[in-house]
Design a protein around this motif. Structure first.
Motif, short mmCIF file in Angstrom:
data_model
loop_
_atom_site.label_atom_id
_atom_site.label_comp_id
_atom_site.label_asym_id
_atom_site.label_seq_id
_atom_site.Cartn_x
_atom_site.Cartn_y
_atom_site.Cartn_z
N ASN A 218 -7.36 10.11 -5.84
CA ASN A 218 -6.99 11.53 -5.88
C ASN A 218 -5.64 11.77 -5.24
OD1 ASN A 218 -7.80 10.87 -3.34
ND2 ASN A 218 -9.11 12.65 -3.01
N GLY A 219 -4.69 10.93 -5.58
CA GLY A 219 -3.34 11.14 -5.07
C GLY A 219 -2.91 10.16 -4.01
N GLY A 220 -3.84 9.46 -3.40
CA GLY A 220 -3.41 8.47 -2.43
C GLY A 220 -4.30 8.28 -1.23
N SER A 221 -5.58 8.63 -1.32
CA SER A 221 -6.46 8.49 -0.16
C SER A 221 -6.97 7.06 -0.02
CB SER A 221 -7.65 9.44 -0.26
OG SER A 221 -8.58 8.99 -1.23
N PHE A 222 -7.19 6.63 1.21
CA PHE A 222 -7.71 5.29 1.46
C PHE A 222 -9.11 5.14 0.89
CE2 PHE A 222 -9.68 2.05 4.28
CZ PHE A 222 -8.81 1.01 4.04
N ARG A 223 -9.92 6.18 0.98
CA ARG A 223 -11.29 6.10 0.47
C ARG A 223 -11.35 6.11 -1.05
NH1 ARG A 223 -15.11 9.99 4.31
NH2 ARG A 223 -14.78 8.83 6.27
N GLY A 224 -10.37 6.73 -1.70
CA GLY A 224 -10.47 6.88 -3.15
C GLY A 224 -9.64 5.92 -3.97
N CYS A 225 -8.62 5.32 -3.38
CA CYS A 225 -7.65 4.54 -4.15
C CYS A 225 -7.75 3.05 -3.85
CB CYS A 225 -6.24 5.03 -3.86
SG CYS A 225 -5.96 6.76 -4.30
N GLY A 226 -8.11 2.28 -4.84
CA GLY A 226 -8.18 0.83 -4.68
C GLY A 226 -6.83 0.17 -4.90
N SER A 227 -6.56 -0.84 -4.11
CA SER A 227 -5.35 -1.65 -4.29
C SER A 227 -5.69 -2.75 -5.31
CB SER A 227 -4.90 -2.26 -2.96
OG SER A 227 -4.60 -1.24 -2.04
N ASN A 228 -5.72 -2.36 -6.57
CA ASN A 228 -6.24 -3.23 -7.63
C ASN A 228 -5.18 -4.22 -8.11
OD1 ASN A 228 -8.61 -1.69 -7.43
ND2 ASN A 228 -7.86 -0.21 -8.92
N THR A 229 -4.72 -5.04 -7.18
CA THR A 229 -3.63 -5.98 -7.41
C THR A 229 -4.14 -7.31 -7.95
OG1 THR A 229 -3.82 -6.65 -5.11
CG2 THR A 229 -2.16 -4.98 -5.63
N TYR A 230 -3.21 -8.12 -8.38
CA TYR A 230 -3.47 -9.49 -8.83
C TYR A 230 -3.14 -10.48 -7.71
CZ TYR A 230 -3.32 -7.61 -13.64
OH TYR A 230 -3.55 -6.90 -14.79
N PRO A 231 -3.68 -11.69 -7.74
CA PRO A 231 -3.19 -12.70 -6.81
C PRO A 231 -1.70 -12.96 -7.03
CG PRO A 231 -5.25 -13.41 -7.85
CD PRO A 231 -4.80 -12.18 -8.59
N ALA A 232 -0.97 -13.15 -5.95
CA ALA A 232 0.47 -13.39 -6.04
C ALA A 232 0.73 -14.62 -6.91
CB ALA A 232 1.05 -13.60 -4.65
#
Length: 326
Positions: A218-232
């Motif tokens: 919802n715009g940038g909350s820690f509870r709502g936004c996953g860091s859905n990254t890839y392995p480097a």
């Protein structure tokens, strides 16, 4: 399970092959600290300082495990590579120049050789280990402290831009014009020759840009936004001409934008300038939220002094470190 490695390689495989998300942020971080020490050989004293910096935050890590859903595991990422990561990403010449693993020298190939470089950059986003998820939710001030803990530093904007464009130029700042005027002048200068880290044209699917934004974000909350990254290093073709990976995709990156000569990290300043957000991030093949060619400088989004305790952090923003070598 088939035994695929022995000795040091087996230890490396054991370190990175665990589940992609542990139960808590602290468990994820502890696993990452072990990887940093075993794979990059960091000392106990260095790791003590790194732990102290992480302990000062309830956010820094590889994303909130409650909502982060990585689109690729380290095992899946390794299966994509044309060679084992410890062979593909190790460069003995670079290590001699930079004095550390997984760093690349920055220079101008038209007039210099790699050995002429006076600065090196991490090949991957922090923690600078291939097949490991990048750290996010880090303030610019914390990023600078973490780099310093390893005897490195935050980079100036022109250094990141050179790493991406494939040619490190002399500093090119428009001091005394204010952020807006300096940004506009810089972008006008480089727009005619703009390129991305991967070439003159953007190419979908080449970099770690095919992930997704959490439905609860919802715009940038820690509870709502996953860091859905890839392995480097999951996308080995996502490499700049100087051998630096993931400058496009995965996490966006904090950088120092000096507003006067005495704020340049490349000249030894510790007070630094203001924050600059570099590169693109993990949803860029679906959402192109802003320009991101190599030398593009962003508006003053969430701006602050780099070393401000209130500098910005969010779920898609990480960093990489630079190191002076001469």
């Amino acid at each position: 399970m088939k035994r695929i490695a022995t000795g040091a390689l087996a230890l490396w495989v054991m370190a990175v092959a665990g589940p992609s998300v542990a139960q808590t942020l602290q468990e994820n971080n502890e696993r990452m600290f072990r990887q940093m020490q075993s794979e990059r050989g960091l000392s106990d004293a260095t790791m003590k300082r790194v732990r102290q910096i992480f302990a000062g935050s309830s956010y820094i890590g590889q994303g909130n495990p409650a909502v982060t859903r990585h689109p690729m595991t380290p095992q899946e990422a390794r299966a994509r590579l044309p060679a084992p990561p410890e062979r593909l990403y190790r460069n003995a010449r670079f290590e001699r120049i930079c004095g550390a693993k997984y760093m690349a020298p920055l220079y101008d190939p038209k007039t210099e050789a790699p050995g002429d470089a006076e600065v090196c950059v991490d090949m991957f986003e922090y923690p600078n280990i291939p097949m490991v998820y990048p750290v996010t939710w880090v303030k610019a001030s914390e990023a600078a402290e973490l780099c310093a803990a390893e005897g490195k530093r935050m980079g100036d904007a022109h250094e990141w831009e050179g790493a991406s464009a494939g040619r490190l130029l002399e500093p090119d700042y428009f001091f005394n014009m204010g952020h807006g005027g300096a940004r506009a002048a810089h972008n006008r200068k480089y727009a005619p020759t703009r390129r991305y880290s991967i070439g003159q044209q953007w190419q979908r699917g080449v970099c770690a840009t095919g992930s997704f934004k959490s439905g609860s974000c919802n715009g940038g909350s820690f509870r709502g936004c996953g860091s859905n990254t890839y392995p480097a290093g999951s996308f080995p073709e996502c490499k700049s001409p100087l051998g630096v990976y993931d400058l496009d995709g995965n996490a966006a990156e904090h950088m120092n934008l000096p507003m006067s000569p005495d704020q340049m990290a490349s000249r030894g300043s510790r007070k630094l300038g203001v924050t600059e957000m570099k590169g693109s991030w993990f949803i860029w093949d679906q959402v192109r939220a802003h320009k991101h060619w190599s030398r593009w400088r962003a508006p003053y989004w969430h701006g602050s002094r780099v070393m401000s305790s209130g500098s910005h952090r969010n779920y898609h923003l990480g960093f990489r470190c630079f190191k002076d070598v001469k």
